[in-house]
Design a protein around this motif. Sequence first.
Motif, PDB file in Angstrom:
ATOM      1  N   ARG A  57       0.843  -1.199   0.000  1.00 50.38           N
ATOM      2  CA  ARG A  57       0.000   0.000   0.000  1.00 50.38           C
ATOM      3  C   ARG A  57       0.877   1.248   0.000  1.00 50.38           C
ATOM      4  NH1 ARG A  57      -2.465  -3.658   3.496  1.00 50.38           N
ATOM      5  NH2 ARG A  57      -4.672  -4.045   3.091  1.00 50.38           N
ATOM      6  N   ARG A  58       0.446   2.247  -0.801  1.00 52.19           N
ATOM      7  CA  ARG A  58       1.140   3.530  -0.875  1.00 52.19           C
ATOM      8  C   ARG A  58       0.091   4.639  -0.749  1.00 52.19           C
ATOM      9  NH1 ARG A  58       6.738   3.204  -1.130  1.00 52.19           N
ATOM     10  NH2 ARG A  58       6.680   5.134  -2.280  1.00 52.19           N
ATOM     11  N   TYR A  59       0.403   5.645   0.068  1.00 48.69           N
ATOM     12  CA  TYR A  59      -0.545   6.713   0.379  1.00 48.69           C
ATOM     13  C   TYR A  59      -0.037   8.065  -0.125  1.00 48.69           C
ATOM     14  CZ  TYR A  59      -2.487   3.198   3.478  1.00 48.69           C
ATOM     15  OH  TYR A  59      -3.043   2.046   3.975  1.00 48.69           O
ATOM     16  N   SER A  60      -0.974   8.907  -0.522  1.00 51.08           N
ATOM     17  CA  SER A  60      -0.652  10.266  -0.958  1.00 51.08           C
ATOM     18  C   SER A  60      -0.832  11.235   0.213  1.00 51.08           C
ATOM     19  CB  SER A  60      -1.572  10.684  -2.113  1.00 51.08           C
ATOM     20  OG  SER A  60      -2.911  10.830  -1.639  1.00 51.08           O
ATOM     21  N   ARG A  61      -0.349  12.453   0.031  1.00 54.41           N
ATOM     22  CA  ARG A  61      -0.541  13.478   1.069  1.00 54.41           C
ATOM     23  C   ARG A  61      -2.019  13.775   1.267  1.00 54.41           C
ATOM     24  NH1 ARG A  61       4.148  17.506  -0.775  1.00 54.41           N
ATOM     25  NH2 ARG A  61       2.586  17.852  -2.340  1.00 54.41           N
ATOM     26  N   TYR A  62      -2.780  13.802   0.187  1.00 51.47           N
ATOM     27  CA  TYR A  62      -4.224  14.029   0.305  1.00 51.47           C
ATOM     28  C   TYR A  62      -4.853  12.937   1.168  1.00 51.47           C
ATOM     29  CZ  TYR A  62      -9.145  14.239  -0.873  1.00 51.47           C
ATOM     30  OH  TYR A  62     -10.511  14.280  -0.777  1.00 51.47           O
ATOM     31  N   GLN A  63      -4.509  11.689   0.901  1.00 52.88           N
ATOM     32  CA  GLN A  63      -5.054  10.583   1.688  1.00 52.88           C
ATOM     33  C   GLN A  63      -4.633  10.680   3.151  1.00 52.88           C
ATOM     34  OE1 GLN A  63      -3.520   7.417  -0.792  1.00 52.88           O
ATOM     35  NE2 GLN A  63      -5.577   6.958  -1.557  1.00 52.88           N
ATOM     36  N   LEU A  64      -3.429  11.146   3.401  1.00 56.95           N
ATOM     37  CA  LEU A  64      -2.977  11.294   4.792  1.00 56.95           C
ATOM     38  C   LEU A  64      -3.769  12.385   5.511  1.00 56.95           C
ATOM     39  CD1 LEU A  64       0.903  10.859   4.557  1.00 56.95           C
ATOM     40  CD2 LEU A  64      -0.862   9.159   5.085  1.00 56.95           C
ATOM     41  N   ARG A  65      -4.109  13.461   4.805  1.00 52.94           N
ATOM     42  CA  ARG A  65      -4.945  14.502   5.433  1.00 52.94           C
ATOM     43  C   ARG A  65      -6.324  13.952   5.779  1.00 52.94           C
ATOM     44  NH1 ARG A  65      -2.513  17.794   1.578  1.00 52.94           N
ATOM     45  NH2 ARG A  65      -4.351  17.802   0.252  1.00 52.94           N
ATOM     46  N   ILE A  66      -6.893  13.165   4.875  1.00 48.40           N
ATOM     47  CA  ILE A  66      -8.198  12.552   5.126  1.00 48.40           C
ATOM     48  C   ILE A  66      -8.097  11.597   6.321  1.00 48.40           C
ATOM     49  CG2 ILE A  66      -9.915  10.960   4.149  1.00 48.40           C
ATOM     50  CD1 ILE A  66     -10.075  13.704   2.881  1.00 48.40           C
ATOM     51  N   ALA A  67      -7.055  10.784   6.349  1.00 45.41           N
ATOM     52  CA  ALA A  67      -6.859   9.828   7.445  1.00 45.41           C
ATOM     53  C   ALA A  67      -6.646  10.555   8.777  1.00 45.41           C
ATOM     54  CB  ALA A  67      -5.672   8.916   7.146  1.00 45.41           C
ATOM     55  N   ALA A  68      -5.945  11.676   8.734  1.00 46.48           N
ATOM     56  CA  ALA A  68      -5.714  12.448   9.964  1.00 46.48           C
ATOM     57  C   ALA A  68      -7.030  12.981  10.518  1.00 46.48           C
ATOM     58  CB  ALA A  68      -4.738  13.597   9.689  1.00 46.48           C
ATOM     59  N   ARG A  69      -7.927  13.430   9.647  1.00 46.43           N
ATOM     60  CA  ARG A  69      -9.238  13.918  10.107  1.00 46.43           C
ATOM     61  C   ARG A  69     -10.040  12.775  10.724  1.00 46.43           C
ATOM     62  NH1 ARG A  69     -12.506  16.412  12.916  1.00 46.43           N
ATOM     63  NH2 ARG A  69     -14.560  16.859  12.041  1.00 46.43           N
ATOM     64  N   ALA A  70      -9.997  11.603  10.100  1.00 47.81           N
ATOM     65  CA  ALA A  70     -10.702  10.441  10.659  1.00 47.81           C
ATOM     66  C   ALA A  70     -10.117  10.090  12.022  1.00 47.81           C
ATOM     67  CB  ALA A  70     -10.600   9.252   9.715  1.00 47.81           C
ATOM     68  N   ARG A  71      -8.808  10.164  12.145  1.00 50.76           N
ATOM     69  CA  ARG A  71      -8.175   9.848  13.427  1.00 50.76           C
ATOM     70  C   ARG A  71      -8.610  10.828  14.516  1.00 50.76           C
ATOM     71  NH1 ARG A  71      -3.009  10.666  16.329  1.00 50.76           N
ATOM     72  NH2 ARG A  71      -3.021   8.956  17.813  1.00 50.76           N
ATOM     73  N   GLU A  72      -8.730  12.104  14.175  1.00 49.14           N
ATOM     74  CA  GLU A  72      -9.217  13.099  15.141  1.00 49.14           C
ATOM     75  C   GLU A  72     -10.574  12.683  15.692  1.00 49.14           C
ATOM     76  OE1 GLU A  72      -9.504  16.984  13.411  1.00 49.14           O
ATOM     77  OE2 GLU A  72      -7.391  17.024  12.855  1.00 49.14           O
ATOM     78  N   LEU A  73     -11.468  12.293  14.788  1.00 47.79           N
ATOM     79  CA  LEU A  73     -12.811  11.894  15.201  1.00 47.79           C
ATOM     80  C   LEU A  73     -12.786  10.629  16.056  1.00 47.79           C
ATOM     81  CD1 LEU A  73     -14.651  12.663  11.862  1.00 47.79           C
ATOM     82  CD2 LEU A  73     -14.926  13.891  14.027  1.00 47.79           C
ATOM     83  N   VAL A  74     -11.974   9.659  15.661  1.00 52.81           N
ATOM     84  CA  VAL A  74     -11.864   8.415  16.427  1.00 52.81           C
ATOM     85  C   VAL A  74     -11.286   8.706  17.808  1.00 52.81           C
ATOM     86  CG1 VAL A  74     -10.664   6.185  16.531  1.00 52.81           C
ATOM     87  CG2 VAL A  74     -11.776   6.912  14.413  1.00 52.81           C
TER      88      VAL A  74
END
Length: 116
Positions: A57-74
């Motif tokens: 798996r390889r992630y982009s910066r955009y995907q990392l921003r999305i994942a960071a927002r999900a992590r905030e909520l979790v």
Amino acid sequence: MTAENPTGPLGGHLDDDDYPAYTMGRAAEMLGTTPGFLRAIGEARLITPLRSEGGHRRYSRYQLRIAARARELVDQGTPVEAACRIVILEDQLEEAQRLNAEYRRAAASSGPPTAD
């Protein structure tokens, strides 16, 4: 090496938010989470990482921003599936607002309609 003719491992992708530059391990480290969290949000279809030739798996910066927002909520106690849905809806709302602003600018620049 010049800006007009980039070379190196990224070959001009340094400014590309969608370029899959980060491995799962590096992405998890950057987000302060685990690879399991990244797999969970992938299973919830929040992000779909690209795969390297070796299948990693390889992630982009955009995907990392999305994942960071999900992590905030979790981190605030929201279940992963609900956090993913919230982030998807936030992203859709942002895109709709951007398009609306573009349409308003286009309408304003064309002037009032004329009677034929």
